[in-house]
Design a protein around this motif. Sequence first.
Motif, mmCIF file in Angstrom:
data_model
loop_
_atom_site.group_PDB
_atom_site.id
_atom_site.type_symbol
_atom_site.label_atom_id
_atom_site.label_comp_id
_atom_site.label_asym_id
_atom_site.label_seq_id
_atom_site.Cartn_x
_atom_site.Cartn_y
_atom_site.Cartn_z
ATOM 1 N N GLY A 44 61.680 94.086 -22.263
ATOM 2 C CA GLY A 44 62.631 94.496 -23.303
ATOM 3 C C GLY A 44 62.416 93.675 -24.569
ATOM 4 N N ALA A 45 62.826 94.261 -25.709
ATOM 5 C CA ALA A 45 62.601 93.576 -26.993
ATOM 6 C C ALA A 45 63.267 92.200 -27.041
ATOM 7 N N ASN A 46 64.367 92.037 -26.310
ATOM 8 C CA ASN A 46 65.063 90.741 -26.353
ATOM 9 C C ASN A 46 64.629 89.770 -25.248
ATOM 10 N N ALA A 47 63.709 90.208 -24.395
ATOM 11 C CA ALA A 47 63.410 89.414 -23.197
ATOM 12 C C ALA A 47 62.976 87.986 -23.527
ATOM 13 N N PHE A 48 62.329 87.809 -24.676
ATOM 14 C CA PHE A 48 61.879 86.459 -25.041
ATOM 15 C C PHE A 48 62.465 86.007 -26.384
ATOM 16 N N ALA A 49 63.551 86.664 -26.795
ATOM 17 C CA ALA A 49 64.144 86.327 -28.096
ATOM 18 C C ALA A 49 65.255 85.315 -27.884
ATOM 19 N N HIS A 50 65.214 84.238 -28.626
ATOM 20 C CA HIS A 50 66.249 83.203 -28.468
ATOM 21 C C HIS A 50 67.109 83.200 -29.710
ATOM 22 N N GLU A 51 68.377 83.548 -29.533
ATOM 23 C CA GLU A 51 69.239 83.781 -30.675
ATOM 24 C C GLU A 51 70.058 82.527 -31.026
ATOM 25 N N SER A 52 70.627 81.889 -29.995
ATOM 26 C CA SER A 52 71.577 80.828 -30.327
ATOM 27 C C SER A 52 70.859 79.587 -30.866
ATOM 28 N N GLY A 53 71.541 78.892 -31.754
ATOM 29 C CA GLY A 53 70.977 77.698 -32.384
ATOM 30 C C GLY A 53 70.586 76.651 -31.361
ATOM 31 N N ILE A 54 71.445 76.473 -30.354
ATOM 32 C CA ILE A 54 71.172 75.441 -29.339
ATOM 33 C C ILE A 54 69.879 75.784 -28.600
ATOM 34 N N HIS A 55 69.730 77.073 -28.261
ATOM 35 C CA HIS A 55 68.517 77.478 -27.549
ATOM 36 C C HIS A 55 67.287 77.303 -28.433
ATOM 37 N N GLN A 56 67.432 77.720 -29.699
ATOM 38 C CA GLN A 56 66.269 77.610 -30.591
ATOM 39 C C GLN A 56 65.863 76.142 -30.761
ATOM 40 N N ASP A 57 66.868 75.295 -30.891
ATOM 41 C CA ASP A 57 66.589 73.866 -31.047
ATOM 42 C C ASP A 57 65.860 73.335 -29.811
ATOM 43 N N GLY A 58 66.380 73.713 -28.625
ATOM 44 C CA GLY A 58 65.760 73.282 -27.372
ATOM 45 C C GLY A 58 64.330 73.761 -27.270
ATOM 46 N N MET A 59 64.099 75.019 -27.666
ATOM 47 C CA MET A 59 62.761 75.604 -27.600
ATOM 48 C C MET A 59 61.782 74.855 -28.499
ATOM 49 N N LEU A 60 62.262 74.461 -29.682
ATOM 50 C CA LEU A 60 61.370 73.753 -30.602
ATOM 51 C C LEU A 60 60.987 72.392 -30.031
ATOM 52 N N LYS A 61 61.959 71.780 -29.310
ATOM 53 C CA LYS A 61 61.651 70.460 -28.737
ATOM 54 C C LYS A 61 60.740 70.587 -27.521
ATOM 55 N N GLU A 62 61.032 71.559 -26.689
ATOM 56 C CA GLU A 62 60.227 71.743 -25.464
ATOM 57 C C GLU A 62 60.500 73.163 -24.941
ATOM 58 N N ARG A 63 59.456 74.001 -24.983
ATOM 59 C CA ARG A 63 59.602 75.424 -24.635
ATOM 60 C C ARG A 63 60.310 75.639 -23.312
ATOM 61 N N SER A 64 59.958 74.779 -22.313
ATOM 62 C CA SER A 64 60.468 75.036 -20.955
ATOM 63 C C SER A 64 61.973 74.777 -20.821
ATOM 64 N N THR A 65 62.610 74.263 -21.891
ATOM 65 C CA THR A 65 64.065 74.062 -21.787
ATOM 66 C C THR A 65 64.779 75.392 -21.557
ATOM 67 N N TYR A 66 64.286 76.428 -22.249
ATOM 68 C CA TYR A 66 64.957 77.723 -22.107
ATOM 69 C C TYR A 66 64.005 78.859 -21.752
#
Length: 528
Positions: A294-316
Amino acid sequence: MKKKTDNRVVIFDTTLRDGEQCPGASMGLREKLEVARQLARLKVDIIEAGFPIASPGDFEAVRAVSEQVKGPIIAGLARCLEKDIVRAAEAVEPAGSRGRIHVFLATSAIHRQYKLRKAKEEIVKQAAVGVAMARKYVEDVQFSPEDASRTEPEFLAEVCRAAIDAGATTINIPDTVGYAVPEEFGALIGYLHEHVQGIHEVTVHVHCHNDLGLAVANSLAAVKNGARGIECTINGLGERAGNCSLEEVVMAMRTRHDFYDLSTGIKTREIFRASRLVSQLTGMVVQRNKAIVGANAFAHESGIHQDGMLKERSTYEIMQPEDVGISGTELVLGKHSGRHAFSNHLHKLGFRLSTEELAKAYDAFIELADKKKTIYDDDLVAIVQQQMTEAPPIYTLQYLHVSTGSDTVPTATVRLQRNEELMQDAACGDGPVDAALKTIDRICNLQGRLLDFTLQAITSGKDALGEVSIRVDFGDQIVNGKASSTDIVEAGARAYVNCINRYLADHMDAEPAVPSAKPKRKAGSKKK
Ligand code: KIV
Ligand code: ZN
């Protein structure tokens, strides 16, 4: 309980048979061949290509797939009836030793009493006779006790044993009506492994429907209990709520290898392309929040998730989009890219196009690059798949102009080309899309009824490609079509011309009588 020790799970794809039984998802021969080729690239082990006795079209499709698609085993479905088995054998014959006949017979009390009106002993006998008959034609015979999950386990074991004794090489346990729940279904597979003599000599498959949304969970419970084959479809397409989704079940076993310790031969990077192709050809849109594709399957919307992803992909992120072939964020080519770079890039994406296909795809790319600043891999995949799946271009859209607005009667002017001839007309409608489609009808002297119109953005941004999927009823046939453009009215018009071409291609012999099939397209009440 003696469990299977081999940890390889066979993937049996039934998109072309059970998937195609999904209301509104039927495909023609060209479409089925395209899907079968992609399934071979995906490296499924078995393709169930159709139910040859069901219709001449089904027979032709199984035969063509058997002739043209190399790699996987090709299966044809048959009831335990001589006429079905003979037809299935004829259809899979070109696949040689890769041909399989899949015979089925219902076993549950409810089916025995109301559908078959047969006693238990007759069912056991018919199953054994069916399997033995199929074995006269092919070495590879699969038997399915339909509605197995609602069958008395002792009787199910008896029928399975009779089928194995008669020569079945695969026993498939279907949850035909999607009634099972994981613990119970897993236990049933365990029970059969304990109580059916000879079961360790054959491969045990499961075939789960999704009526309770449990098809994937039930299939996973089954492999935990000894099954070594999963029957599934791309995008979970299938009867009613569909079948077990291939992409979900494969990625669950891969991502949770720590828990299942099982593997498949699937080339997961081909998953997204397979999903898009099936969606494109059937007109069945994939929901945005569908797992894996699905188009959203790998989309990270929330700020907390995006921040976590930038620090380390495997967080989310438990899987990477690239693992399933999604690389939508990759900026690739621009309007100054030459043919060579374009062709190289398509090669990297896994496409092998003929010179003619490549030329068409390049023209479409240049046209898009004129309208859209950034072109992503997903845009390219959409362009190429559109080229590869477009119906023979009987009509092509040469020009479209619409005038619309809150105080204007929506009007469209369209020019179509057929062979050397250019045909132009204009019409008004309830909205710009309706006006464009009415004008196309006038030119082609056809009147289709628009059943469905769905719009999806392929990539992000205001200039994203919009993909329109439509379903059109021409009176004697319902046809699906898709097209993409940065302009949604143009995408709608192109999708509609595609449907007309597909309809005319199927009725070529009947031309020029075709225009007499003229059910009126319903005037839309809303502006589209
Ligand atoms: O759902 C089902 O039982 C089937 C069989 C033919 C395997 O599709
Ligand atoms: Zn089924």
